[in-house]
Motif scaffolding. Sequence first.
Motif, PDB file in Angstrom:
ATOM      1  N   LEU A 288       0.812  -1.159  -0.106  1.00  0.00           N
ATOM      2  CA  LEU A 288       0.286  -0.005   0.149  1.00  0.00           C
ATOM      3  C   LEU A 288       0.840   1.264   0.141  1.00  0.00           C
ATOM      4  N   LYS A 289       2.422   1.099   0.406  1.00  0.00           N
ATOM      5  CA  LYS A 289       3.002   2.320   0.531  1.00  0.00           C
ATOM      6  C   LYS A 289       3.020   2.715  -0.837  1.00  0.00           C
ATOM      7  N   GLY A 290       2.950   4.480  -0.982  1.00  0.00           N
ATOM      8  CA  GLY A 290       3.125   5.066  -2.073  1.00  0.00           C
ATOM      9  C   GLY A 290       1.807   5.158  -2.963  1.00  0.00           C
ATOM     10  N   LEU A 291       0.832   4.119  -2.784  1.00  0.00           N
ATOM     11  CA  LEU A 291      -0.334   4.020  -3.733  1.00  0.00           C
ATOM     12  C   LEU A 291      -1.133   5.361  -3.415  1.00  0.00           C
ATOM     13  N   SER A 292      -1.978   5.729  -4.423  1.00  0.00           N
ATOM     14  CA  SER A 292      -2.958   6.996  -4.231  1.00  0.00           C
ATOM     15  C   SER A 292      -3.908   6.120  -3.254  1.00  0.00           C
ATOM     16  N   GLU A 293      -4.817   7.205  -2.816  1.00  0.00           N
ATOM     17  CA  GLU A 293      -5.922   7.028  -2.036  1.00  0.00           C
ATOM     18  C   GLU A 293      -6.795   6.111  -2.635  1.00  0.00           C
ATOM     19  N   SER A 294      -7.304   6.423  -3.940  1.00  0.00           N
ATOM     20  CA  SER A 294      -8.040   5.517  -4.578  1.00  0.00           C
ATOM     21  C   SER A 294      -7.541   4.269  -4.811  1.00  0.00           C
ATOM     22  N   ASP A 295      -6.207   4.126  -5.431  1.00  0.00           N
ATOM     23  CA  ASP A 295      -5.577   2.874  -5.797  1.00  0.00           C
ATOM     24  C   ASP A 295      -5.546   2.043  -4.355  1.00  0.00           C
ATOM     25  N   ALA A 296      -5.140   2.386  -3.340  1.00  0.00           N
ATOM     26  CA  ALA A 296      -5.153   1.873  -1.904  1.00  0.00           C
ATOM     27  C   ALA A 296      -6.399   1.237  -1.456  1.00  0.00           C
ATOM     28  N   LYS A 297      -7.427   2.357  -1.837  1.00  0.00           N
ATOM     29  CA  LYS A 297      -8.942   1.675  -1.512  1.00  0.00           C
ATOM     30  C   LYS A 297      -9.089   0.587  -2.137  1.00  0.00           C
ATOM     31  N   GLU A 298      -9.030   0.695  -3.456  1.00  0.00           N
ATOM     32  CA  GLU A 298      -9.288  -0.546  -4.633  1.00  0.00           C
ATOM     33  C   GLU A 298      -8.587  -1.838  -4.074  1.00  0.00           C
ATOM     34  N   LEU A 299      -7.206  -1.556  -3.638  1.00  0.00           N
ATOM     35  CA  LEU A 299      -6.680  -2.939  -2.988  1.00  0.00           C
ATOM     36  C   LEU A 299      -6.933  -3.576  -1.992  1.00  0.00           C
ATOM     37  N   LEU A 300      -7.453  -2.620  -1.086  1.00  0.00           N
ATOM     38  CA  LEU A 300      -7.986  -3.163   0.139  1.00  0.00           C
ATOM     39  C   LEU A 300      -9.171  -3.937   0.015  1.00  0.00           C
ATOM     40  N   GLU A 301     -10.197  -3.161  -0.831  1.00  0.00           N
ATOM     41  CA  GLU A 301     -11.305  -4.003  -1.264  1.00  0.00           C
ATOM     42  C   GLU A 301     -11.287  -5.246  -1.867  1.00  0.00           C
ATOM     43  N   SER A 302     -10.201  -5.454  -2.775  1.00  0.00           N
ATOM     44  CA  SER A 302      -9.897  -6.841  -3.453  1.00  0.00           C
ATOM     45  C   SER A 302      -9.625  -7.889  -2.300  1.00  0.00           C
ATOM     46  N   TYR A 303      -9.124  -7.487  -1.011  1.00  0.00           N
ATOM     47  CA  TYR A 303      -8.892  -8.325   0.057  1.00  0.00           C
ATOM     48  C   TYR A 303     -10.002  -8.317   1.008  1.00  0.00           C
ATOM     49  N   GLY A 304     -11.116  -7.465   0.625  1.00  0.00           N
ATOM     50  CA  GLY A 304     -12.438  -7.824   1.577  1.00  0.00           C
ATOM     51  C   GLY A 304     -11.958  -6.821   3.020  1.00  0.00           C
ATOM     52  N   VAL A 305     -10.928  -5.924   2.758  1.00  0.00           N
ATOM     53  CA  VAL A 305     -10.521  -5.031   4.074  1.00  0.00           C
ATOM     54  C   VAL A 305     -11.045  -3.610   3.946  1.00  0.00           C
ATOM     55  N   GLU A 306     -11.657  -2.991   5.008  1.00  0.00           N
ATOM     56  CA  GLU A 306     -12.209  -1.593   4.856  1.00  0.00           C
ATOM     57  C   GLU A 306     -11.041  -0.632   5.045  1.00  0.00           C
ATOM     58  N   GLU A 307     -10.062  -1.184   6.220  1.00  0.00           N
ATOM     59  CA  GLU A 307      -9.047   0.235   6.657  1.00  0.00           C
ATOM     60  C   GLU A 307      -7.551  -0.540   6.427  1.00  0.00           C
ATOM     61  N   THR A 308      -6.888   0.479   6.332  1.00  0.00           N
ATOM     62  CA  THR A 308      -5.480  -0.063   6.413  1.00  0.00           C
ATOM     63  C   THR A 308      -5.133  -0.415   7.870  1.00  0.00           C
ATOM     64  N   GLY A 309      -3.933  -0.941   7.854  1.00  0.00           N
ATOM     65  CA  GLY A 309      -3.522  -1.320   9.286  1.00  0.00           C
ATOM     66  C   GLY A 309      -3.349  -0.266  10.224  1.00  0.00           C
ATOM     67  N   LEU A 310      -2.740   0.803   9.399  1.00  0.00           N
ATOM     68  CA  LEU A 310      -2.448   2.023  10.111  1.00  0.00           C
ATOM     69  C   LEU A 310      -3.673   2.713  10.898  1.00  0.00           C
ATOM     70  N   MET A 311      -4.669   2.830  10.115  1.00  0.00           N
ATOM     71  CA  MET A 311      -6.080   3.191  10.739  1.00  0.00           C
ATOM     72  C   MET A 311      -6.599   2.402  11.614  1.00  0.00           C
ATOM     73  N   GLN A 312      -6.627   0.997  11.421  1.00  0.00           N
ATOM     74  CA  GLN A 312      -7.183   0.219  12.579  1.00  0.00           C
ATOM     75  C   GLN A 312      -6.440   0.391  13.832  1.00  0.00           C
ATOM     76  N   LEU A 313      -5.104   0.383  13.637  1.00  0.00           N
ATOM     77  CA  LEU A 313      -4.292   0.584  14.769  1.00  0.00           C
ATOM     78  C   LEU A 313      -4.343   1.785  15.510  1.00  0.00           C
ATOM     79  N   ILE A 314      -4.759   2.938  14.838  1.00  0.00           N
ATOM     80  CA  ILE A 314      -4.891   4.357  15.576  1.00  0.00           C
ATOM     81  C   ILE A 314      -6.114   4.264  16.322  1.00  0.00           C
ATOM     82  N   HIS A 315      -7.201   3.720  15.719  1.00  0.00           N
ATOM     83  CA  HIS A 315      -8.740   3.704  16.219  1.00  0.00           C
ATOM     84  C   HIS A 315      -8.418   2.787  17.599  1.00  0.00           C
TER      85      HIS A 315
END
Length: 359
Positions: free
Chosen positions: A240-267
């Motif tokens: 996910l490093k270096g990807l645009s917000e839209s590309d990162a979101k698309e990659l996450l969704e392809s794995y059925g994940v809603e948030e990055t590990g960073l956002m999960q951890l901060i929450h």
Amino acid sequence: MSLSIGIVGLPNVGKSTLFNALTNNDILAANYPFATIEPNTGIVPVPDGRLQKLADIYGSQKILPATVEFVDIAGLVAGASQGEGLGNKFLANIRQCDAIVHVVRAFDDSSVLRHDDTGVDPKNDIEIINTELILADIQTIENRLPKLQKEAKAKPAAREQAGYLESLMRHLQSGTPLSALPSVDHEAIADLHLLTAKPVIYVFNVDENGLSDKTSQEHLRSMVAPAKSLFASAKLEEELKGLSESDAKELLESYGVEETGLMQLIHAAYDTLGLQSYLTAGPKEVRAWTIRQGWTAPQAAGVIHTDFERGFIAAQIVDFDDLIAAGSESAARAAGKVRTEGKTYVMQPGDVVEFRFNV
């Protein structure tokens, strides 16, 4: 106030890979024990979409998000508290942290060496780390007790503290981390920086299949309950490093994940530590400030500067959603959405604030 999180785990569980991804860093993440020797520290901005919206309204020159500091130490091994594998030396580096993130390997990959050449065993790995943290705390208390016991003969306060530390020692010696106790007097042990008294968030490092395997996740979660647990793939986070917000979101969704590990951890960290943020905004800058839940307006003002708390007069507050709906501060004021609060006001997460003070 700043938020600091220490990352611990056995060697080769993906700590440094995860750290690199979280902090967008490029430290060594080699596939052998103790690839991390000196502790690595990364300051990470907390993603907050509200800040740009406020900047658009106020024409702000700068956007300053809240930050989280991550500290990655060398992989611990059995015997770390006695100096094995360099670990004991590095435990000191996380004593000042607010919380501990324990990264646990939950993936199979023969190309990634195990610290002891055995199979993947999350339960055993957790027990090894917990044991070392417990032993380190026992050592800390043992070092403090003789002095307190000597003072106890003449000082009732020292006698009381010695008795309390002895009770904590008994729990530790039975294998119970202090965070598992119903209550701990954190004020009484603040200067000891006991590791097992800190809140722990478990991050299970899984492969791509593990991100969607709910049965496996429930099994792993039950091992550490009631502590919070997250499931992340350090490998995916690296991608996910270096990807645009839209590309990162698309990659996450392809794995059925809603948030990055960073956002999960901060929450999880904010929730575990009882934290929230409030916002300040103006032409110069918009900024998010981290405070504890339940803090009053003067306490929140003190995070900006101690003078703000000492000379607090009032807080002018508008709810973020009301401000955005109005389109400007003047329009929000005209709609009666801007209010003045005094010293007893308890801050809310959506508050956009201007403090008035006099010193």
